[in-house]
Design a protein around this motif. Structure first.
Motif: not given
Length: 75
Positions: A35-43, A45-53, A57-64
């Protein structure tokens, strides 16, 4: 989990920079907490930090893995 819950609350309040900061801290404290990675990805995206997002998201999906359907219905 406390920081990820706080990150979610801040996200819902549209305080995206603060949400990102808390999610980022959560990821550093426990890099296996999806969930930490998911929240980081969403935030990110909203900050237009697409590479970080994308990275978050990649780390999140590897975990879930295949359980993505249950990902996070709070947001």
């Amino acid at each position: 989990p406390l920081l990820t819950n706080k990150a979610l609350a801040l996200f819902k309040l549209k305080r995206f920079d603060e949400s990102f900061q808390d999610a980022n801290k959560a990821c550093k404290i426990d890099p296996l907490w999806a969930k930490g990675w998911f929240r980081k990805a969403l935030a990110s995206m909203e900050l237009s930090r697409y590479r970080l997002a994308l990275e978050a998201f990649e780390k999140y999906f590897k975990l879930v893995g295949p359980q993505v359907a249950e990902a996070d219905d709070e947001v």
